[in-house]
Design an enzyme around this catalytic site. Structure first.
Site, mmCIF file in Angstrom:
data_model
loop_
_atom_site.group_PDB
_atom_site.id
_atom_site.type_symbol
_atom_site.label_atom_id
_atom_site.label_comp_id
_atom_site.label_asym_id
_atom_site.label_seq_id
_atom_site.Cartn_x
_atom_site.Cartn_y
_atom_site.Cartn_z
ATOM 1 C CE LYS A 203 -0.696 2.083 -49.991
ATOM 2 N NZ LYS A 203 -1.434 1.481 -48.856
ATOM 3 C CG PHE B 110 -6.551 -6.223 -44.989
ATOM 4 C CD1 PHE B 110 -5.351 -5.981 -45.632
ATOM 5 C CD2 PHE B 110 -6.555 -6.201 -43.600
ATOM 6 C CE1 PHE B 110 -4.182 -5.720 -44.941
ATOM 7 C CE2 PHE B 110 -5.384 -5.949 -42.883
ATOM 8 C CZ PHE B 110 -4.196 -5.704 -43.570
ATOM 9 N NE ARG C 5 4.149 4.167 -40.672
ATOM 10 C CZ ARG C 5 3.425 3.122 -41.100
ATOM 11 N NH1 ARG C 5 3.732 2.516 -42.240
ATOM 12 N NH2 ARG C 5 2.400 2.693 -40.421
ATOM 13 C CB THR D 132 -3.485 2.328 -41.497
ATOM 14 O OG1 THR D 132 -2.174 2.087 -40.977
ATOM 15 C CG2 THR D 132 -3.778 1.384 -42.638
ATOM 16 N NE ARG E 103 -1.604 5.907 -45.476
ATOM 17 C CZ ARG E 103 -0.941 4.936 -44.863
ATOM 18 N NH1 ARG E 103 -0.781 4.951 -43.551
ATOM 19 N NH2 ARG E 103 -0.420 3.935 -45.562
ATOM 20 C CG ASN F 29 -3.913 3.605 -47.089
ATOM 21 O OD1 ASN F 29 -3.362 3.259 -48.133
ATOM 22 N ND2 ASN F 29 -3.569 3.115 -45.910
ATOM 23 C CG HIS G 38 4.104 1.756 -48.674
ATOM 24 N ND1 HIS G 38 3.635 0.734 -47.882
ATOM 25 C CD2 HIS G 38 5.466 1.709 -48.587
ATOM 26 C CE1 HIS G 38 4.670 0.082 -47.348
ATOM 27 N NE2 HIS G 38 5.783 0.659 -47.763
HETATM 28 P P1 ADP Z 1 0.368 0.982 -43.228
HETATM 29 O O1 ADP Z 1 0.290 1.140 -44.742
HETATM 30 O O2 ADP Z 1 -0.176 2.188 -42.509
HETATM 31 O O3 ADP Z 1 1.736 0.566 -42.745
HETATM 32 P P2 ADP Z 1 -0.447 -1.791 -42.798
HETATM 33 O O4 ADP Z 1 0.987 -2.149 -43.046
HETATM 34 O O5 ADP Z 1 -1.095 -2.292 -41.560
HETATM 35 O O6 ADP Z 1 -0.660 -0.194 -42.835
HETATM 36 O O7 ADP Z 1 -1.343 -2.294 -44.020
HETATM 37 C C1 ADP Z 1 -0.864 -2.236 -45.347
HETATM 38 C C2 ADP Z 1 -1.968 -1.717 -46.231
HETATM 39 O O8 ADP Z 1 -3.055 -2.643 -46.223
HETATM 40 C C3 ADP Z 1 -2.610 -0.399 -45.772
HETATM 41 O O9 ADP Z 1 -1.879 0.750 -46.138
HETATM 42 C C4 ADP Z 1 -3.964 -0.459 -46.450
HETATM 43 O O10 ADP Z 1 -3.861 -0.162 -47.845
HETATM 44 C C5 ADP Z 1 -4.303 -1.954 -46.292
HETATM 45 N N1 ADP Z 1 -5.057 -2.212 -45.061
HETATM 46 C C6 ADP Z 1 -4.600 -2.192 -43.780
HETATM 47 N N2 ADP Z 1 -5.570 -2.488 -42.900
HETATM 48 C C7 ADP Z 1 -6.694 -2.704 -43.626
HETATM 49 C C8 ADP Z 1 -8.043 -3.068 -43.294
HETATM 50 N N3 ADP Z 1 -8.424 -3.250 -42.037
HETATM 51 N N4 ADP Z 1 -8.925 -3.206 -44.323
HETATM 52 C C9 ADP Z 1 -8.546 -3.030 -45.606
HETATM 53 N N5 ADP Z 1 -7.295 -2.698 -45.987
HETATM 54 C C10 ADP Z 1 -6.365 -2.542 -45.013
HETATM 55 MG MG MG Z 2 2.797 -1.166 -43.119
#
Ligand code: ADP
Ligand code: MG
Length: 142
Positions: free
Chosen positions: A11, A59, A87, A93, A104, A114, A117
């Site tokens: 990212k 968000f 993962r 996350t 992360r 973070n 992906h």
């Molecule tokens: P992951 O990437 O761990 O699968 P999600 O699919 O829930 O997480 O979310 C996609 C992306 O959105 C996250 O990697 C992060 O960049 C962003 N994100 C998730 N939750 C939040 C939050 N509460 N506030 C801000 N950004 C968020």
């Molecule tokens: Mg996701």
């Protein structure tokens, strides 16, 4: 049966901080093979398409702005049990909740920025890989 393919993306925060090489090294040392990789940048609209599943989340708008704020490196990876193991390698996350030694935990700046992906299912790995690489099947012939 779980598949052997996953999709990842370095990212903008991790790219900007100069951590792409260190992250890719960790991924390779964890046993993943690279099947496709490029340096590119998303428009806000394209970022919105990629994260369409989150469009109702509070968000979402910030996420699309952040994801289009700089270069990214989308990568298609292969390894046995790729999705689940990857993962684990990247961690939670929210980096403050990510286990020690995860990507992360080591590189993420915040829950939004973070670092990386990771696909959450075999189906999404294919969808996401195809989102960035138009002739993905050609990469699987070896
Ligand atoms: P992951 O990437 O761990 O699968 P999600 O699919 O829930 O997480 O979310 C996609 C992306 O959105 C996250 O990697 C992060 O960049 C962003 N994100 C998730 N939750 C939040 C939050 N509460 N506030 C801000 N950004 C968020
Ligand atoms: Mg996701």
């Amino acid at each position: 049966m779980s598949g052997n393919l996953t999709f990842t993306m370095i990212k903008p925060d991790a790219f900007r901080a100069g951590n792409s090489g260190a992250i890719i090294k960790i991924i390779i040392e964890a046993g993943y093979g690279i099947r496709a990789m490029k340096l590119t940048r998303l428009s806000e609209r394209k970022a919105g398409q990629f994260y369409n599943i989150h469009k109702e989340r509070p968000f979402y708008k910030d996420l699309c702005a952040y994801m289009s704020s700089g270069p990214i490196i989308p990568i298609v990876l292969v390894k046995e049990n790729a999705v689940e193991d990857f993962r684990k390698l990247i961690g939670a996350t929210d980096p403050t909740k990510a286990e020690k030694g995860t990507i992360r935990q080591m590189f993420a700046k915040s829950i939004e920025a973070n670092a990386i992906h990771g696909s959450d299912s075999d189906d999404n790995a294919l969808i996401e890989g195809n989102f960035f690489f138009s002739e993905l099947e050609k990469f699987y012939q070896d």
